[in-house]
Design an enzyme around this catalytic site. Structure first.
Site, PDB file in Angstrom:
ATOM      1  N   ASP A 186     128.298  26.671 119.482  1.00 20.96           N
ATOM      2  CA  ASP A 186     129.151  27.343 120.460  1.00 20.96           C
ATOM      3  C   ASP A 186     128.386  27.523 121.761  1.00 20.96           C
ATOM      4  OD1 ASP A 186     127.443  29.459 119.795  1.00 20.96           O
ATOM      5  OD2 ASP A 186     128.865  30.178 118.283  1.00 20.96           O
ATOM      6  N   ASP A 229     127.622  30.032 125.095  1.00 19.78           N
ATOM      7  CA  ASP A 229     127.710  31.356 125.712  1.00 19.78           C
ATOM      8  C   ASP A 229     127.397  31.189 127.181  1.00 19.78           C
ATOM      9  OD1 ASP A 229     128.139  32.498 123.221  1.00 19.78           O
ATOM     10  OD2 ASP A 229     125.987  32.729 122.846  1.00 19.78           O
ATOM     11  N   ASP A 237     115.778  38.079 122.837  1.00 20.60           N
ATOM     12  CA  ASP A 237     114.742  38.218 121.820  1.00 20.60           C
ATOM     13  C   ASP A 237     113.590  37.209 121.942  1.00 20.60           C
ATOM     14  OD1 ASP A 237     116.572  36.264 121.107  1.00 20.60           O
ATOM     15  OD2 ASP A 237     117.109  37.156 119.179  1.00 20.60           O
TER      16      ASP A 237
HETATM   17  P1  ATP Z   1     122.929  30.639 116.820  1.00 27.83           P
HETATM   18  O1  ATP Z   1     122.733  29.244 117.253  1.00 27.83           O
HETATM   19  O2  ATP Z   1     122.644  30.840 115.402  1.00 27.83           O
HETATM   20  O3  ATP Z   1     124.222  31.236 117.300  1.00 27.83           O
HETATM   21  P2  ATP Z   1     121.826  32.264 118.875  1.00 27.83           P
HETATM   22  O4  ATP Z   1     120.414  32.415 119.343  1.00 27.83           O
HETATM   23  O5  ATP Z   1     122.813  31.681 119.834  1.00 27.83           O
HETATM   24  O6  ATP Z   1     121.758  31.452 117.550  1.00 27.83           O
HETATM   25  P3  ATP Z   1     123.563  34.528 118.830  1.00 27.83           P
HETATM   26  O7  ATP Z   1     123.654  35.579 117.783  1.00 27.83           O
HETATM   27  O8  ATP Z   1     124.726  33.666 119.113  1.00 27.83           O
HETATM   28  O9  ATP Z   1     122.294  33.661 118.406  1.00 27.83           O
HETATM   29  O10 ATP Z   1     123.075  35.259 120.151  1.00 27.83           O
HETATM   30  C1  ATP Z   1     123.193  34.693 121.443  1.00 27.83           C
HETATM   31  C2  ATP Z   1     122.010  35.087 122.307  1.00 27.83           C
HETATM   32  O11 ATP Z   1     121.968  36.518 122.477  1.00 27.83           O
HETATM   33  C3  ATP Z   1     120.654  34.739 121.711  1.00 27.83           C
HETATM   34  O12 ATP Z   1     120.265  33.437 122.056  1.00 27.83           O
HETATM   35  C4  ATP Z   1     119.745  35.773 122.297  1.00 27.83           C
HETATM   36  O13 ATP Z   1     119.333  35.413 123.592  1.00 27.83           O
HETATM   37  C5  ATP Z   1     120.633  36.980 122.427  1.00 27.83           C
HETATM   38  N1  ATP Z   1     120.505  37.904 121.288  1.00 27.83           N
HETATM   39  C6  ATP Z   1     121.246  37.920 120.176  1.00 27.83           C
HETATM   40  N2  ATP Z   1     120.875  38.913 119.354  1.00 27.83           N
HETATM   41  C7  ATP Z   1     119.864  39.557 119.964  1.00 27.83           C
HETATM   42  C8  ATP Z   1     119.048  40.684 119.642  1.00 27.83           C
HETATM   43  N3  ATP Z   1     119.206  41.322 118.488  1.00 27.83           N
HETATM   44  N4  ATP Z   1     118.110  41.060 120.536  1.00 27.83           N
HETATM   45  C9  ATP Z   1     117.952  40.408 121.701  1.00 27.83           C
HETATM   46  N5  ATP Z   1     118.670  39.348 122.060  1.00 27.83           N
HETATM   47  C10 ATP Z   1     119.623  38.910 121.217  1.00 27.83           C
HETATM   48 MG    MG Z   2     125.058  31.516 119.476  1.00 23.33          MG
END
Ligand code: ATP
Ligand code: MG
Length: 452
Positions: free
Chosen positions: A73, A75, A155
């Site tokens: 996805d 963002d 993060d």
């Molecule tokens: P995935 O590909 O599994 O979705 P993702 O890194 O995109 O991994 P998401 O949960 O979609 O994970 O989160 C989107 C973004 O938001 C992350 O890339 C990160 O920058 C930020 N993020 C998410 N959760 C946290 C957290 N607990 N603390 C800090 N930043 C976070």
């Molecule tokens: Mg994501």
């Protein structure tokens, strides 16, 4: 504060936030072209830019593109407020959970648009008042900020990358592109502080390392062993969401082992200890997770109820046999075992009740695969949950819990024509429907329900 005002006044006019400390990398350094983006993400960024706002693809999508993977996805991060975003897109709505985000929809695709937020390092007086609990956990996370603030509150370095589709540039605040190339997962800021702010980051570290096959930087890994107990303070619904992400990541097997290696499973999947220490439980779970990973990697659906049903099955099975050994009949023993195990897990993992029905059906159908005579196999084929229960039974066969021949029989039986099916029926050796007067002696008739 002053910096934020300056950013607000001048930020949109500058194409490069040079004072923020981001490195701006051209396409030759990162290789991501605009046409690799989803159309909806591209359109969202363009619309924001036309209205005078910033709009960058951020987070997992940039990271995945850098690694040559297809993002699941997209963002988008922006300096427009949620209300301003909503007004720009006809098909959009504000979603408010821990903080407000906007869902922008084009066809079946939804883009999550988030306003830049602050709460990384404490930079100003007012941020010193950020509410935390006694362990340092942030209780509120909803202060708008500059793009630099937004990067600092993320993060891992590899997640703080912002892709500008108009210029095909990556804004890299913490060396995330280099970390991606070195396959290193590194926390932004002081790891211990960041884990205390949000202990779920420990689970994210384990999940992302498993998913991406990255190694966790030593300083990022070190505090986890002593901070893992902080997960006990996190709402269980959030832990469940994280567990689901790990299990449906396409790398569940590696993820589960990573969790256990870091000692994080106590706070997330405490049942792993009992399962993995028992060789037959481990065989079954390994088969189940491998199967799920293969399904996800080939874009086939995988249901949470099936997965959690598999995770809990070794306990159900153990309890079932214990109850049978005390003289309870197989079917009631199985039902009691199912209820006991589901009740016990509610205190640990909080699997939502909406999955109970399907888990129970899958479990309850298992003894029926043993019955291969008369009308019974035909009736089982007609059952709405046949497919899931059959897949589940194949895992049990793979783990040596039922004979491989049973799995093969059902695989053939489904595709066979009428005559072949009739010739396949096995003389019915399973218990006949119970008659009231004739009571079975304790221990009798239990073995055929589920051969060990
Ligand atoms: P995935 O590909 O599994 O979705 P993702 O890194 O995109 O991994 P998401 O949960 O979609 O994970 O989160 C989107 C973004 O938001 C992350 O890339 C990160 O920058 C930020 N993020 C998410 N959760 C946290 C957290 N607990 N603390 C800090 N930043 C976070
Ligand atoms: Mg994501």
């Amino acid at each position: 504060m002053i910096r934020r005002i300056i950013d607000k006044v001048f930020g949109r006019k500058k194409s490069r936030p040079t004072q923020s400390g981001a490195q701006i990398l051209p396409v030759s350094a990162h290789g991501i072209c605009r046409d690799q983006l989803d159309d909806c993400a591209l359109k969202t960024c363009e619309t924001l830019a036309q209205a005078g706002f910033k709009g960058y693809v951020v987070g997992g999508a940039v990271r995945d593109l850098l690694l040559g993977k297809t993002p699941k996805d997209f963002d988008v991060a922006t300096d427009a407020t949620p209300e301003q975003v909503r007004k720009l897109f006809r098909r959009s709505r504000i979603i408010g959970r821990r903080f407000q985000i906007v869902h922008v929809m084009c066809g079946r695709v939804t883009i999550e648009v988030t306003t830049f937020r602050a709460n990384g390092e404490k930079e100003t007086e007012d941020e010193d008042d950020r509410p935390t609990d006694e362990h340092g956990r942030l209780l509120s996370d909803n202060v708008f900020g500059s793009m630099g603030d937004d990067a600092a509150r993320r993060d891992f370095t590899i997640n703080a990358l912002y892709y500008d589709p108009a210029r095909e540039e990556v804004h890299d605040y913490f060396g995330g592109v280099a970390d991606c190339k070195a396959r290193t997962l590194r926390m932004i800021g002081i790891p211990e502080t960041r884990y205390r702010e949000d202990p779920v980051r420990m689970l994210r570290a384990a999940r992302l390392a498993a998913k991406l096959d990255f190694h966790i930087d030593e300083a990022t890994r070190r505090p986890v062993a002593s901070l893992a107990p902080l997960l006990a303070n996190i709402p269980r619904a959030r832990i469940f969401d994280e567990a689901l992400k790990l299990l449906l990541s396409g790398h569940a097997l590696r993820g589960v082992h990573q969790l256990r290696a870091e000692g994080l499973h106590h706070g997330m999947l405490p049942l792993l200890d009992t399962i993995l220490d028992d060789p037959s439980g481990e065989r079954f779970i390994t088969a189940a997770l491998k199967n799920t990973d293969a399904r996800i990697q080939s874009d086939r659906p995988s249901s949470p109820a099936f997965l959690f049903g598999a995770l809990l099955w070794p306990q159900v099975q153990k309890r079932w046999h214990e109850l049978e050994a005390t003289g309870e009949k197989p079917q009631p023993a199985l039902f009691t075992a199912m209820d006991e195990v589901l009740d016990a897990q509610r205190g640990q993992l909080a699997i939502p009740r909406r999955y109970d029905g399907m888990m129970k059906e899958i479990w309850a159908l298992q003894p029926r695969f043993e019955q291969r005579g008369g009308q019974r196999p035909y009736r089982l084929l007609e059952h709405p949950r046949f497919r899931a229960a059959y897949d589940f039974m194949l895992l049990r066969a793979e783990a040596g819990e039922v004979p491989a021949e049973l799995g093969e029989w059902w695989t053939r039986f489904q595709d066979a024509d009428e005559d072949e099916r009739a010739s396949m029926l096995v003389t019915d050796s399973s218990p006949k429907p119970r008659r009231r007067r004739k009571r079975r002696k304790p221990g009798e008739g239990t073995a055929e329900a589920l051969p060990a």
